[in-house]
Design a protein around this motif. Structure first.
Motif, short mmCIF file in Angstrom:
data_model
loop_
_atom_site.label_atom_id
_atom_site.label_comp_id
_atom_site.label_asym_id
_atom_site.label_seq_id
_atom_site.Cartn_x
_atom_site.Cartn_y
_atom_site.Cartn_z
N PHE A 334 0.82 -1.21 0.00
CA PHE A 334 0.00 0.00 0.00
C PHE A 334 0.86 1.26 0.00
O PHE A 334 0.45 2.29 -0.55
CB PHE A 334 -0.96 0.00 1.20
CG PHE A 334 -2.18 -0.84 0.98
CD1 PHE A 334 -3.25 -0.37 0.23
CD2 PHE A 334 -2.26 -2.12 1.49
CE1 PHE A 334 -4.37 -1.14 0.01
CE2 PHE A 334 -3.38 -2.91 1.29
CZ PHE A 334 -4.44 -2.42 0.54
N ALA A 335 2.03 1.18 0.60
CA ALA A 335 2.93 2.33 0.58
C ALA A 335 3.31 2.69 -0.85
O ALA A 335 3.36 3.87 -1.23
CB ALA A 335 4.18 2.05 1.41
N LEU A 336 3.56 1.68 -1.68
CA LEU A 336 3.89 1.92 -3.08
C LEU A 336 2.68 2.46 -3.85
O LEU A 336 2.80 3.40 -4.65
CB LEU A 336 4.38 0.63 -3.73
CG LEU A 336 5.78 0.16 -3.31
CD1 LEU A 336 6.05 -1.24 -3.85
CD2 LEU A 336 6.85 1.13 -3.83
N LEU A 337 1.50 1.88 -3.61
CA LEU A 337 0.30 2.37 -4.29
C LEU A 337 0.02 3.83 -3.94
O LEU A 337 -0.33 4.64 -4.81
CB LEU A 337 -0.92 1.52 -3.89
CG LEU A 337 -0.98 0.06 -4.36
CD1 LEU A 337 -2.30 -0.57 -3.92
CD2 LEU A 337 -0.84 -0.04 -5.87
N ASN A 338 0.21 4.16 -2.67
CA ASN A 338 -0.14 5.50 -2.20
C ASN A 338 0.80 6.60 -2.68
O ASN A 338 0.54 7.78 -2.48
CB ASN A 338 -0.20 5.52 -0.67
CG ASN A 338 -1.37 4.71 -0.14
OD1 ASN A 338 -2.36 4.49 -0.85
ND2 ASN A 338 -1.26 4.23 1.09
N THR A 339 1.93 6.21 -3.30
CA THR A 339 2.78 7.24 -3.90
C THR A 339 2.10 7.90 -5.09
O THR A 339 2.45 9.01 -5.47
CB THR A 339 4.11 6.63 -4.38
OG1 THR A 339 3.85 5.67 -5.41
CG2 THR A 339 4.86 5.97 -3.23
N ALA A 343 4.56 4.23 -12.24
CA ALA A 343 5.54 3.14 -12.31
C ALA A 343 5.57 2.35 -11.01
O ALA A 343 5.66 1.10 -11.03
CB ALA A 343 6.93 3.71 -12.61
N LEU A 344 5.49 3.03 -9.87
CA LEU A 344 5.52 2.34 -8.59
C LEU A 344 4.23 1.56 -8.33
O LEU A 344 4.25 0.51 -7.67
CB LEU A 344 5.78 3.34 -7.46
CG LEU A 344 7.15 4.02 -7.48
CD1 LEU A 344 7.29 5.00 -6.32
CD2 LEU A 344 8.27 2.97 -7.43
N VAL A 345 3.12 2.08 -8.83
CA VAL A 345 1.85 1.35 -8.71
C VAL A 345 1.94 0.03 -9.47
O VAL A 345 1.54 -1.02 -8.98
CB VAL A 345 0.68 2.20 -9.25
CG1 VAL A 345 -0.59 1.35 -9.40
CG2 VAL A 345 0.41 3.37 -8.31
#
Length: 443
Positions: A334-339, A343-345
């Motif tokens: 979720f930390a990556l999604l919330n950026t 690309a990170l998603v």
């Protein structure tokens, strides 16, 4: 009604060349059949996340409409143990082949009917009711499909490589996900307005074409030699599902709990993620769909690799490693999604599928081998599908509620809890049935 001994004997009488040909046909029939069934099942998952709210629950708020759509989605999972029991009975009496033909037809017809079902704006409350009924039929079909397809491949293949052979039908999940989500993605990106009005129906209707292909492949496969041997020895159970529940309740319950960290996070990563990325983060719908499709493509390699690794070092070790990785990735996901960085998603969605594949590869042989051959279709199927009731089906619904009331951190905690449950079940799961029989048989 039991499989004819003469027909069963054909498998045992096959020469080496014919046996190798049947192994290839059985593997192909399992993969193609499960791919079609999961294609149909994932079409519904994707449609529930992005379009069913507008078609079948148009008067609801976004939150209530999403909950309603995911509730109909969960109904299909509740029906899966019923399908496992119904088809488990016939699979352990008539054989794997005949039963799998019925499950394939049932799934294809159910999906095609969803494709022609009018929306609430046309026929009122009848529309969501019929949607639920068709979803139940989908769940019954999938419930009877899994154990039969796994056994068709595993029981024809080399028993020293049963982890790899049993992992091949598991490829139906990523293939079905690629076909279903990929087709929905292509239509949604090319014609957004038409997609919501009518174009979402096209992939459901296409199911009939795929079913025709699947039937042609499955009809050409003989019954498995292991089940043929059961028929030859006249050991077919009279009421196999009742017998397996009475004799192996522990194995059934542990098989279900074993799947918590595989199934619950999987439906968060593939269905709930579509809603989270698009509606919660406000990012493009096509981005999430494309990321899920890419993740499924990766599993085409990682699932059989994990199954093969299970044959080399033991399926329990591989499975435990995958479960631990789910817990470790719960918060970073979720930390990556919330950026909100595209690309990170994509990285988050793709990487999340690796722990799933590590478990899903050896899972089929791990569960199926726990039960004796004569009771394996029903026992493995019921244990496997029971997890759908409390782990897979409610996952997007639970995540939607947790996000609304407690935030994404609560979803991550639920994933860690699922991993703990899985590791406990894995530690208590009995050895394969053949090993237990060898120990109990006097020399």
């Amino acid at each position: 009604m039991v499989l004819d001994p003469g027909e069963a004997g054909r498998a045992g009488a096959a020469d080496a060349e014919e046996r190798r040909a049947q192994v290839r046909k059985a593997a192909a029939a399992s993969v193609i059949g499960t791919s079609i069934e999961w294609y149909d099942f994932f079409l519904y998952n994707t449609a529930a996340a992005i379009v069913f709210k507008d078609v079948f629950f148009p008067e609801s708020s976004d939150y209530a409409g999403t909950l309603s759509a995911f509730a109909t989605y969960a109904v299909g999972f509740a029906a899966r143990p019923v399908g496992a029991a119904i088809f488990g009975h016939w699979g352990d009496r008539l054989g794997r082949k005949a039963t799998l033909i019925v499950t394939l037809v049932l799934m294809g017809v159910s999906s095609a009917l969803i494709g022609v079902l009018p929306g609430t704006g046309t026929i009122g409350w009848t529309a969501p009711v019929l949607l639920v009924l068709l979803r139940i039929l989908q769940g019954v079909a999938v419930g009877g499909e899994w154990s039969g397809s796994v056994l068709l491949s595993m029981e024809w293949g080399d028993q020293r490589r049963r982890g790899l052979m049993a992992s091949l039908p598991q490829l139906g999940v990523p293939i079905g996900l690629i076909l279903g989500t990929g087709m929905m993605t292509a239509i949604a990106l090319s014609a957004d307005e038409a997609f919501r009005n009518w174009a979402w129906r096209v992939p459901f209707l296409f199911s009939l074409v795929l079913v025709g292909i699947g039937l042609w492949v499955r009809i050409r496969v003989m019954e498995t030699p292991l089940f043929a041997e059961v028929v030859k020895r006249d050991e077919v159970a009279r009421i196999p599902v009742v017998e397996v529940v009475r004799r192996h309740p522990r194995e059934i319950v542990l098989s279900a709990l074993l799947r918590c960290s595989e199934q619950m996070p999987f439906y968060l990563f593939t269905s709930f993620a579509l809603t989270y990325v698009h509606k919660h983060l406000g990012m493009a719908q096509g981005l999430a769909l494309s990321a899920v499709t890419a993740a499924a493509a990766l599993e085409l390699v990682t699932i059989p690799a994990a199954g093969h690794l299970g044959d080399r070092i033991g399926p329990r070790r591989v499975y435990a490693a995958g479960s631990i990785c789910v817990a470790l990735f719960a918060f970073p996901y979720f930390a990556l999604l919330n950026t909100e960085v595209a690309a990170l998603v994509v990285v988050a969605v793709v990487v999340a599928q690796i722990p799933h594949a590590v478990q899903y590869g050896p899972q089929a042989s791990l569960i199926a081998s726990t039960f004796p051959t004569r009771l394996r279709y029903g026992g493995a199927g019921i244990g496997y599908q029971l997890a759908s009731v409390f782990a897979g089906g409610p996952a997007p619904l639970l995540a939607t509620w947790l996000l609304h009331d407690y935030g994404w951190q609560a979803i991550s905690i639920s994933m860690i809890v699922a991993s703990v449950v899985t590791l406990g079940a894995l530690a208590l799961l009995p050895a394969p049935a053949e090993e237990r029989a060898a120990v109990s048989t006097p020399t």
